[in-house]
Write an enzyme that holds these catalytic residues in place. Structure first.
Site, PDB file in Angstrom:
ATOM      1  N   SER A 166       0.561  -1.207   0.056  1.00 18.44           N
ATOM      2  CA  SER A 166      -0.029  -0.341  -0.491  1.00 18.44           C
ATOM      3  C   SER A 166       1.116   1.120   0.277  1.00 18.44           C
ATOM      4  O   SER A 166       2.271   0.819   0.652  1.00 18.44           O
ATOM      5  CB  SER A 166      -1.062  -0.154   1.029  1.00 18.44           C
ATOM      6  N   TYR A 178      -2.214  -1.226  10.308  1.00 21.13           N
ATOM      7  CA  TYR A 178      -2.352  -1.172   8.704  1.00 21.13           C
ATOM      8  C   TYR A 178      -0.710  -0.697   8.259  1.00 21.13           C
ATOM      9  O   TYR A 178      -0.195  -1.565   8.172  1.00 21.13           O
ATOM     10  CB  TYR A 178      -3.661  -0.643   8.399  1.00 21.13           C
TER      11      TYR A 178
END
Length: 319
Positions: A166, A178
């Protein structure tokens, strides 16, 4: 002098652009395992590669997801139920893959580590160790476990490992596990790429910006945020304040509502990484990743911190 430099740079760019267009022959003989195929990027990539004539081994978390995918693809595509947080499930999947490609000299051409989750995500002080572990077990340790089990088959094929990270693995934009997990995927991919180079194995990283997938479903994110806020101790709730919480939710809504719905930008990057003669090391998918988050990650820390802090809400109480 400057004109000569510009001409040389233009020629280098054109050469590399043309080089990226070269596609491997005999794609119909290649087997690819993709995790997280119930929905989102993995689901779309499975369908694309199936249409290219490749043998797709699609790992889904649920039986329903596997059945739905089979209905929309050819008989070449095979599915397996895989929970990347369960080592026994990973072992079983590795045995299953070996039973399909193990007797073939070509081995496993590609592994796409796509399975991932994004919740719980919130300011760090609202979270517990278990909240961090939940994301890390899927997004990072699951990637490591699956990759290590499949590497012998990939080495035999001199194949590809494609890790879906990401842009949050290049720039920390929120608290929780995350971003931490995606930074870990970047680090693991870098070390693996250097170790596998002598074997002819290429390791690529796909770094999407914000996309509207089931993983980032607005309703799910909001429900999770409400749950986290309701369980934090009273002292923390007073410190941050109700206004902070409401603005945090507003920013989350704005971010999710402006997310791209063109998931093919990511699946196209995955496809190129698996089928190109000369794949890129990193693929940035989405204009927000290319024009905002990636450039922001290269700025001095003091500037990056200032821009992010301007966007974030202010706590009710500070020292």
């Amino acid at each position: 002098m400057w004109l000569l430099i510009l001409v040389v740079l233009a020629l280098i760019y054109l050469f590399r652009w043309n080089q990226r267009r070269w596609i491997l022959p005999n794609l119909i003989d290649k087997y690819v395992l993709i995790t997280g195929c119930d929905s989102g990027f993995g689901n779309l990539a499975s369908k694309q590669l199936d249409r290219r004539g490749m043998h797709v081994l699609a790992a889904c978390l649920t039986q329903k997801g596997a059945e739905n995918l089979k209905k929309e693809t050819s008989s070449r595509l095979k599915t397996v139920i895989l929970d990347v947080t369960d080592s026994q499930s990973v072992n079983d999947a590795a045995v299953w893959v070996a039973s399909i490609v193990g007797d073939k000299a070509l081995g496993l051409w590609g592994l796409v580590n796509n399975a991932g989750i994004s919740v719980p995500t919130a300011p760090n002080e609202w979270l517990t160790k278990e909240d961090f572990s939940k994301i890390l077990n899927v997004n990072l340790l699951g990637v490591v476990d699956v990759t290590l089990k499949m590497l012998p088959l990939i080495r035999r094929a001199c194949g590809r490992v494609v890790n879906v990270a990401s842009i949050a693995g290049r720039l920390t934009i929120c608290g929780g596990g995350y971003c931490m997990s995606k930074y870990g995927v970047e680090s693991f991919s870098d070390s693996l790429r250097r170790e596998m180079k002598p074997f002819g194995v290429k390791v690529c990283i796909v770094e999407p910006g914000f996309f509207s997938t089931q993983v980032t479903d607005a309703k799910l994110m909001k429900e999770c945020t409400n749950k986290l806020w309701s369980r934090v101790p009273d002292e923390i709730r007073r410190t941050y304040g109700q206004q902070y919480y409401e603005k945090h939710c507003d920013i989350l809504d704005l971010l999710l509502s402006s997310s791209s719905t063109k998931l093919s930008l990511v699946s196209d990057a995955i496809e190129h990484a698996l089928t190109a003669v000369h794949p890129k090391t990193r693929y940035s998918a989405g204009w927000d990743a290319k024009l905002f988050y990636l450039p922001l990650s290269y700025l001095p820390t003091v500037i990056t911190d200032f821009l992010i802090c301007v966007i974030n809400p202010k706590p009710a109480r500070t020292a």
